[in-house]
Design a protein around this motif. Structure first.
Motif, PDB file in Angstrom:
ATOM      1  N   ASN A  55      50.035  30.855  22.336  1.00 49.34           N
ATOM      2  CA  ASN A  55      51.067  29.776  22.330  1.00 49.34           C
ATOM      3  C   ASN A  55      52.010  30.308  23.345  1.00 49.34           C
ATOM      4  O   ASN A  55      52.858  31.225  23.306  1.00 49.34           O
ATOM      5  N   PRO A  56      52.169  29.768  24.632  1.00 48.58           N
ATOM      6  CA  PRO A  56      53.014  30.540  25.599  1.00 48.58           C
ATOM      7  C   PRO A  56      54.236  30.210  25.217  1.00 48.58           C
ATOM      8  O   PRO A  56      55.263  30.742  25.587  1.00 48.58           O
ATOM      9  N   GLU A  57      54.739  29.129  24.421  1.00 48.07           N
ATOM     10  CA  GLU A  57      56.033  29.051  23.742  1.00 48.07           C
ATOM     11  C   GLU A  57      56.362  29.632  22.549  1.00 48.07           C
ATOM     12  O   GLU A  57      57.397  29.755  21.976  1.00 48.07           O
ATOM     13  N   ARG A  58      55.397  30.477  22.088  1.00 47.41           N
ATOM     14  CA  ARG A  58      55.525  31.588  20.916  1.00 47.41           C
ATOM     15  C   ARG A  58      55.562  30.737  19.749  1.00 47.41           C
ATOM     16  O   ARG A  58      56.511  29.678  19.539  1.00 47.41           O
ATOM     17  N   ASN A  59      54.911  31.329  18.766  1.00 49.20           N
ATOM     18  CA  ASN A  59      55.263  30.764  17.179  1.00 49.20           C
ATOM     19  C   ASN A  59      56.366  31.596  16.450  1.00 49.20           C
ATOM     20  O   ASN A  59      56.222  33.027  16.703  1.00 49.20           O
ATOM     21  N   LEU A 475      67.620  31.718  20.644  1.00 49.16           N
ATOM     22  CA  LEU A 475      68.884  31.837  21.531  1.00 49.16           C
ATOM     23  C   LEU A 475      68.105  31.946  22.745  1.00 49.16           C
ATOM     24  O   LEU A 475      67.395  32.927  22.933  1.00 49.16           O
ATOM     25  N   PHE A 476      68.435  30.934  23.912  1.00 48.72           N
ATOM     26  CA  PHE A 476      68.096  31.430  25.443  1.00 48.72           C
ATOM     27  C   PHE A 476      69.387  31.473  26.127  1.00 48.72           C
ATOM     28  O   PHE A 476      70.223  30.713  25.681  1.00 48.72           O
ATOM     29  N   GLY A 477      69.676  32.134  27.243  1.00 43.71           N
ATOM     30  CA  GLY A 477      70.539  32.360  28.052  1.00 43.71           C
ATOM     31  C   GLY A 477      70.085  32.284  29.492  1.00 43.71           C
ATOM     32  O   GLY A 477      69.050  32.843  29.921  1.00 43.71           O
ATOM     33  N   ALA A 480      70.789  29.897  35.387  1.00 39.09           N
ATOM     34  CA  ALA A 480      70.302  28.590  35.948  1.00 39.09           C
ATOM     35  C   ALA A 480      69.780  28.089  35.004  1.00 39.09           C
ATOM     36  O   ALA A 480      68.888  27.018  35.119  1.00 39.09           O
ATOM     37  N   LEU A 481      69.993  28.141  33.596  1.00 38.81           N
ATOM     38  CA  LEU A 481      69.400  27.305  32.550  1.00 38.81           C
ATOM     39  C   LEU A 481      69.970  25.731  32.785  1.00 38.81           C
ATOM     40  O   LEU A 481      71.231  25.793  32.811  1.00 38.81           O
ATOM     41  N   PRO A 482      69.258  24.730  32.691  1.00 45.10           N
ATOM     42  CA  PRO A 482      69.625  23.471  33.084  1.00 45.10           C
ATOM     43  C   PRO A 482      70.591  22.960  31.957  1.00 45.10           C
ATOM     44  O   PRO A 482      70.279  23.455  30.622  1.00 45.10           O
ATOM     45  N   ALA A 494      61.129  24.860  29.503  1.00 46.68           N
ATOM     46  CA  ALA A 494      62.135  24.923  30.600  1.00 46.68           C
ATOM     47  C   ALA A 494      62.988  26.142  30.145  1.00 46.68           C
ATOM     48  O   ALA A 494      63.404  26.769  30.994  1.00 46.68           O
ATOM     49  N   ALA A 495      63.433  26.608  29.031  1.00 49.35           N
ATOM     50  CA  ALA A 495      64.228  27.665  28.811  1.00 49.35           C
ATOM     51  C   ALA A 495      63.543  28.928  29.197  1.00 49.35           C
ATOM     52  O   ALA A 495      64.173  29.867  29.961  1.00 49.35           O
ATOM     53  N   TYR A 496      62.228  29.138  28.848  1.00 49.48           N
ATOM     54  CA  TYR A 496      61.463  30.291  29.245  1.00 49.48           C
ATOM     55  C   TYR A 496      61.418  30.197  30.998  1.00 49.48           C
ATOM     56  O   TYR A 496      61.648  31.531  31.459  1.00 49.48           O
ATOM     57  N   ALA A 497      61.124  29.188  31.318  1.00 50.09           N
ATOM     58  CA  ALA A 497      61.288  29.066  32.767  1.00 50.09           C
ATOM     59  C   ALA A 497      62.243  29.540  33.468  1.00 50.09           C
ATOM     60  O   ALA A 497      62.331  29.982  34.877  1.00 50.09           O
ATOM     61  N   SER A 498      63.550  29.114  33.167  1.00 48.17           N
ATOM     62  CA  SER A 498      64.824  29.293  33.778  1.00 48.17           C
ATOM     63  C   SER A 498      65.912  30.176  33.323  1.00 48.17           C
ATOM     64  O   SER A 498      66.779  30.470  33.776  1.00 48.17           O
ATOM     65  N   GLY A 499      65.451  30.772  32.065  1.00 49.28           N
ATOM     66  CA  GLY A 499      66.372  31.630  31.472  1.00 49.28           C
ATOM     67  C   GLY A 499      65.612  32.927  30.896  1.00 49.28           C
ATOM     68  O   GLY A 499      64.419  33.081  31.088  1.00 49.28           O
TER      69      GLY A 499
END
Length: 653
Positions: A55-59, A475-477, A480-482, A494-499
């Protein structure tokens, strides 16, 4: 003479050792040894089942990183007969017996992964004491262990004590003058530990991590232990214990014995609140001055730290942190006075039974920011895990409502847990039974439930620790996080892609005026209380080299909004007469976008998420109700379970 009678007699003083020696050839010494499975080292069984795709978004996976079985000297002496195989069966959902109680226990839900980390120092002694004909079989220590003569516990505990340049040693009675008998015998137990893990590994369903605990102790019950975990089944052919060297020697040993890519390892410092200033002080474990080279070695292997376990919270302490009322949570020791906090140059330690700034992970994180400026690297970039340090062979047994102790004959009865009677551990460590709690859990975000994926998540610090519940937290940071991620259906991708996720570094700001944005999320454990609020904890380095910290409430339950950085009370209560919580308050899920209002691009900083549930009865209140006793004074009858994510760092250029 019954075992019960013998154990009672042997609790009365030093003459008991002579009595034990006199009885060694008689009935007491005839208890059957515990058979040690022997055989060749076996690799993990081939798995026919197809793994679910990554799972690319991780479990989210929950597990245990600190667990003792009958192969640990102390657990064995206190009656634990649950071996590593039993522990893994319990983790998978089977019911097992709680040692010395006659009671049965089962997890509400199986764990996803577990590591058995028996004390390295006792593996050889276990083999010596349970192998008829071995050189140590008839020693006082071995006869005492086989018959649970608790008088030998302080003797064996003392062998693991180090002080300054004086390191621990193997018990001479069971191991010989040079310890060689136990070093050799440990290989058999270590091989069986590996076999048990390999037998129970089910990629995609349940992961076992091979490991052990390096366990040197300090005077007055202090500890600077490490739990060593391996990525795969290629591991050293023996363990490394306190009698083999200091903590720095352990890491150098791993450097030689565990070579990538075939072998990879982590060493997790546990409950630094018991380290008397030595774990993260300015000296090595032998009290010699610490060097940048030693810190670089630590940074390679010590990427995680236990923020919570049975011996309390190591996040922060009331009286050390400014404006953070949650720092009083499950504190074990009071804050050191200025006099107590002074470091003894001979031992590298401050006074026992108190905590100073660097006995707590928030203080250590702040110290890491200072070292970043001084050395050009931060050796204390720790991710967080929770663990139990359970000595019953029951990993993940953390439910306040069903807790029956974690250390065999030491706390199997409510009277012991309520502190109404003392035990060898409470006397040796100088604690009260009620100070112990059920312990915590480790959470990881990983692509799959496999050894490689779980270990890699631990290594990159995409982890969170809980105080025992299975609430999920992220938690993401990023600069460029939208905005508005909390409301987007694709928020994780989106969080993985930009933060960056927890455990990462924010990188450089896009402009001098930019401030980092964070996306915080949590989901309740359906078997625990609803969520009350989300908090962001920040620490930073000021221009003068000192550090500061601040806590913001960033999301509140029940439609409430933070006021001056704090959520209003949501009204959640607990009826102490029956432990029933109030209904209607709290949230199943909380998510929020947050921008640091005080960001300064020239200041090193870290941020982590803390999640609080509504209050529930602490296990001690349930014990008091069941026993018809008043709740022990000085302890809260309720608890707010919680979680801590690994930090995200900002490194100023």
């Amino acid at each position: 003479m019954t075992k019960r009678t013998i154990r009672k007699v042997l609790g009365y003083g030093a003459l008991a050792l002579l009595l034990l020696a006199a009885l060694a050839a008689w009935k007491i010494a005839r208890r059957e040894p515990q058979p040690l499975p022997r055989g060749p080292l076996l690799p993990p069984a081939a798995q026919a089942a197809q793994l679910p795709p990554p799972n690319p978004e991780r479990n989210a996976y929950f597990g245990e990183t600190h667990l003792h079985t009958s192969y640990s000297m102390d657990a064995n002496l206190f009656g634990t007969r649950n071996d590593p195989r039993t522990a893994y069966r319990f983790a998978k959902g089977e019911e097992v017996e709680i040692p010395e109680t006659g009671l049965r226990q089962r997890l509400r839900a199986p764990l996803d992964f577990a590591a058995v980390t028996d004390h390295a120092e006792g593996l050889g002694l276990y083999a010596q004491c349970n192998t008829p004909g071995s050189s140590g079989y008839w020693s006082i220590d071995c006869v005492g262990m086989r018959n649970q003569v608790l008088l030998v516990f302080p003797r064996l505990f003392k062998a693991n004590i180090q002080s300054g340049p004086e390191r621990a040693h193997y018990p001479e009675g069971g191991c010989g003058a040079d310890g060689r008998a136990c070093i050799t015998a440990a290989r058999d137990v270590w091989r069986d530990t590996q076999n048990a893990a390999n037998e129970h590994y089910q990629p995609g369903r349940f992961t076992t991590l091979i490991g052990f605990e390096y366990s040197p102790t300090l005077a007055d019950g202090g500890m600077i232990h490490r739990n060593v975990l391996f990525r795969g089944h290629q591991v050293p052919d023996n363990v490394f214990g306190a009698g083999d060297g200091f903590a720095e020697d352990l890491l150098r040993w791993l450097d030689v014995q565990c070579k990538a890519p075939a072998c990879s390892a982590l060493a997790i410092p546990h409950n630094p609140n018991f380290s008397w200033g030595l774990m993260f002080g300015d000296r090595n474990a032998d009290a010699s001055p610490i060097t940048p080279e030693a810190l670089k070695l630590r940074a390679r292997y010590e990427t995680l730290v236990e923020v919570f376990q049975a011996k309390g919270s190591s996040e922060c302490a009331a009286g050390l942190s400014v404006n953070d009322e949650q720092c009083g949570f499950e504190n074990f020791w009071p804050v050191c006075t200025p006099e107590q906090a002074k470091i003894d140059a001979k031992t590298g330690q401050h006074a026992a039974h108190c905590v100073a700034e660097t006995d707590l992970v928030r203080g250590v994180l702040k110290k890491g920011l200072q070292l970043q400026r001084q050395l050009g690297f931060n050796p204390y970039r720790f991710g967080f895990v929770g663990a139990t340090d359970n000595h019953n062979g029951t990993p993940g047994d953390t439910d306040e409502a069903t807790y029956k102790g974690h250390g065999g004959s030491n706390d199997g009865a409510p009277e012991q847990r309520l502190g109404l009677s003392s035990t060898p551990v409470s006397r040796t460590l100088g604690i009260k039974g009620t100070e112990i709690n059920p312990g915590g859990l480790a959470g990881v975000w990983a692509e799959q439930n496999t050894r490689e994926a779980i270990f890699d998540a631990l290594q990159r610090r995409e982890t969170w620790g809980t105080s025992g519940t299975r609430l999920r937290a992220r938690l993401f940071g990023g600069f460029a996080l939208p905005a508005g991620l909390a409301q987007r259906p694709d928020r994780i991708s989106a969080a993985y892609a930009s933060g960056v996720p927890m455990g990462g570094d924010l990188g450089a700001p896009g402009s001098a005026a930019a401030a980092p944005r964070f996306f915080a999320w949590a989901q309740r454990d359906v078997n625990s209380a609803p969520l009350q609020k989300l908090q962001i904890v920040k620490g930073w380095l000021k221009a003068d080299g000192s550090t500061a910290e601040r806590v913001w409430d960033v999301a509140c339950s029940d439609g409430l909004k933070p006021q001056a950085g704090r959520c209003p009370a949501n009204g959640a209560t607990v009826d102490l007469s029956n432990c029933q919580p109030s209904s209607g308050q709290g949230a199943a899920e909380l998510a929020v976008d947050w921008v640091d209002p005080d960001f300064r691009s020239e200041q090193q900083a870290f941020y982590y998420l803390r999640v609080l549930e509504n209050p529930v009865c602490r296990y001690s209140q349930r014990d008091a109700l069941a026993a018809g006793k008043p709740h022990p004074a000085g302890f809260a009858p309720t608890i707010q379970e919680r979680a801590w994510t690994s930090p995200i760092w900002y490194t100023a250029k």
